[in-house]
Design a protein around this motif. Structure first.
Motif, PDB file in Angstrom:
ATOM      1  N   ARG A  28       0.737  -1.329  -0.044  1.00 41.58           N
ATOM      2  CA  ARG A  28      -0.024  -0.085  -0.061  1.00 41.58           C
ATOM      3  C   ARG A  28       0.632   1.214   0.045  1.00 41.58           C
ATOM      4  O   ARG A  28       2.115   1.087   0.325  1.00 41.58           O
ATOM      5  CB  ARG A  28      -0.997   0.220   1.454  1.00 41.58           C
ATOM      6  CG  ARG A  28      -0.264   0.071   2.629  1.00 41.58           C
ATOM      7  CD  ARG A  28      -1.026   0.287   3.772  1.00 41.58           C
ATOM      8  NE  ARG A  28      -0.363   0.313   5.202  1.00 41.58           N
ATOM      9  CZ  ARG A  28       0.115   1.493   5.554  1.00 41.58           C
ATOM     10  NH1 ARG A  28      -0.114   2.572   4.996  1.00 41.58           N
ATOM     11  NH2 ARG A  28       0.971   1.237   6.582  1.00 41.58           N
ATOM     12  N   ASP A  29       0.337   2.091  -0.367  1.00 46.03           N
ATOM     13  CA  ASP A  29       0.950   3.705  -0.418  1.00 46.03           C
ATOM     14  C   ASP A  29       0.832   3.976   0.970  1.00 46.03           C
ATOM     15  O   ASP A  29      -0.064   3.743   1.943  1.00 46.03           O
ATOM     16  CB  ASP A  29      -0.075   4.662  -1.363  1.00 46.03           C
ATOM     17  CG  ASP A  29       0.485   5.977  -1.397  1.00 46.03           C
ATOM     18  OD1 ASP A  29       0.201   6.822  -0.455  1.00 46.03           O
ATOM     19  OD2 ASP A  29       1.344   6.344  -2.417  1.00 46.03           O
ATOM     20  N   CYS A  32      -2.314   6.416   2.394  1.00 40.51           N
ATOM     21  CA  CYS A  32      -3.596   5.824   1.953  1.00 40.51           C
ATOM     22  C   CYS A  32      -4.410   5.376   3.231  1.00 40.51           C
ATOM     23  O   CYS A  32      -3.941   4.268   3.874  1.00 40.51           O
ATOM     24  CB  CYS A  32      -3.810   4.835   0.986  1.00 40.51           C
ATOM     25  SG  CYS A  32      -5.375   4.449   0.329  1.00 40.51           S
ATOM     26  N   PRO A  55       6.600   2.860  -1.877  1.00 36.44           N
ATOM     27  CA  PRO A  55       6.535   4.220  -2.593  1.00 36.44           C
ATOM     28  C   PRO A  55       6.013   3.938  -4.156  1.00 36.44           C
ATOM     29  O   PRO A  55       5.598   5.126  -4.620  1.00 36.44           O
ATOM     30  CB  PRO A  55       8.095   4.573  -2.659  1.00 36.44           C
ATOM     31  CG  PRO A  55       8.778   3.374  -2.394  1.00 36.44           C
ATOM     32  CD  PRO A  55       7.848   2.354  -1.915  1.00 36.44           C
ATOM     33  N   ASN A  56       6.222   2.906  -4.610  1.00 34.47           N
ATOM     34  CA  ASN A  56       5.930   2.699  -6.142  1.00 34.47           C
ATOM     35  C   ASN A  56       4.841   1.614  -6.310  1.00 34.47           C
ATOM     36  O   ASN A  56       5.227   0.630  -6.788  1.00 34.47           O
ATOM     37  CB  ASN A  56       6.993   2.785  -6.902  1.00 34.47           C
ATOM     38  CG  ASN A  56       6.797   2.666  -8.585  1.00 34.47           C
ATOM     39  OD1 ASN A  56       5.611   2.702  -8.826  1.00 34.47           O
ATOM     40  ND2 ASN A  56       8.069   2.809  -9.191  1.00 34.47           N
ATOM     41  N   MET A  57       3.405   2.098  -6.056  1.00 30.75           N
ATOM     42  CA  MET A  57       2.518   0.776  -6.270  1.00 30.75           C
ATOM     43  C   MET A  57       2.438   0.389  -7.616  1.00 30.75           C
ATOM     44  O   MET A  57       1.920  -0.630  -7.970  1.00 30.75           O
ATOM     45  CB  MET A  57       1.176   1.368  -5.735  1.00 30.75           C
ATOM     46  CG  MET A  57       1.204   1.368  -4.294  1.00 30.75           C
ATOM     47  SD  MET A  57       1.516  -0.364  -3.562  1.00 30.75           S
ATOM     48  CE  MET A  57       0.235  -1.313  -4.265  1.00 30.75           C
ATOM     49  N   CYS A  73      -6.257   0.919  -4.847  1.00 36.55           N
ATOM     50  CA  CYS A  73      -5.344   1.736  -4.354  1.00 36.55           C
ATOM     51  C   CYS A  73      -4.049   0.749  -3.633  1.00 36.55           C
ATOM     52  O   CYS A  73      -3.129   1.078  -3.471  1.00 36.55           O
ATOM     53  CB  CYS A  73      -5.828   2.451  -3.295  1.00 36.55           C
ATOM     54  SG  CYS A  73      -7.100   1.783  -2.129  1.00 36.55           S
ATOM     55  N   HIS A  74      -4.484  -0.553  -3.321  1.00 36.63           N
ATOM     56  CA  HIS A  74      -3.716  -1.273  -2.706  1.00 36.63           C
ATOM     57  C   HIS A  74      -3.781  -2.673  -3.355  1.00 36.63           C
ATOM     58  O   HIS A  74      -4.831  -3.051  -3.994  1.00 36.63           O
ATOM     59  CB  HIS A  74      -4.003  -1.489  -1.117  1.00 36.63           C
ATOM     60  CG  HIS A  74      -5.394  -1.619  -0.993  1.00 36.63           C
ATOM     61  ND1 HIS A  74      -6.296  -0.852  -0.573  1.00 36.63           N
ATOM     62  CD2 HIS A  74      -6.204  -2.971  -1.011  1.00 36.63           C
ATOM     63  CE1 HIS A  74      -7.454  -1.472  -0.330  1.00 36.63           C
ATOM     64  NE2 HIS A  74      -7.448  -2.791  -0.571  1.00 36.63           N
TER      65      HIS A  74
END
Length: 143
Positions: A28-29, A32, A55-57, A73-74
């Protein structure tokens, strides 16, 4: 009689959690909040979660074969399969019974999905399975 039913229900619930007691890696970021809520949903449903802040999803998703049309997002990984976005724990538990799937996804961030609960508003959404041949299959509908 009531006591026996309560004990039986408790044992059934513990059995379900024990079956779900799998480990999932979640990427995950760091910024978020809904990702943290989804992780809580997983833990509440018996999963052990390894939380990886990335840092780089985009690179993670590309490495795991998550198509951009399925992105959220994840991204989770369980038993070598991806779990993209706000997939309910019950669907992840069924993933082991689907060797034909490379992963599951809830594209976007639908309101009311696990981790996206905000008040009474709930969007309808689908859980999409990505098959080994690269086609999408709807595996569940949530009204």
């Amino acid at each position: 009689m009531l006591k026996k039913n309560f004990v039986a229900f408790g044992l059934l619930a513990m059995s379900a959690l024990a079956q779900a007691g799998q480990t999932i890696d979640v990427y995950r970021d760091p910024n978020c909040g809904c990702c943290k809520e989804w992780i809580s949903h997983l833990r509440d449903n018996g999963f052990s979660v390894n939380d990886h802040v990335e840092p780089n999803m985009s690179a993670v998703k590309q490495r795991l074969g998550v198509a951009p049309r399925l992105a959220s997002c994840h991204t989770g990984v369980i038993d070598g399969k991806f779990v993209e976005g706000h997939v309910p724990a019950e669907q992840i538990q069924l993933l082991a019974k689907r060797p034909d799937l490379r992963g599951l996804a809830v594209p976007g961030m639908p309101m009311g999905s696990p981790g996206m609960e905000m008040g009474d508003h709930k969007d309808a959404y689908q859980v999409i399975g990505l098959t080994r041949d690269g086609t999408d299959e709807v595996v569940a509908n949530y009204p």
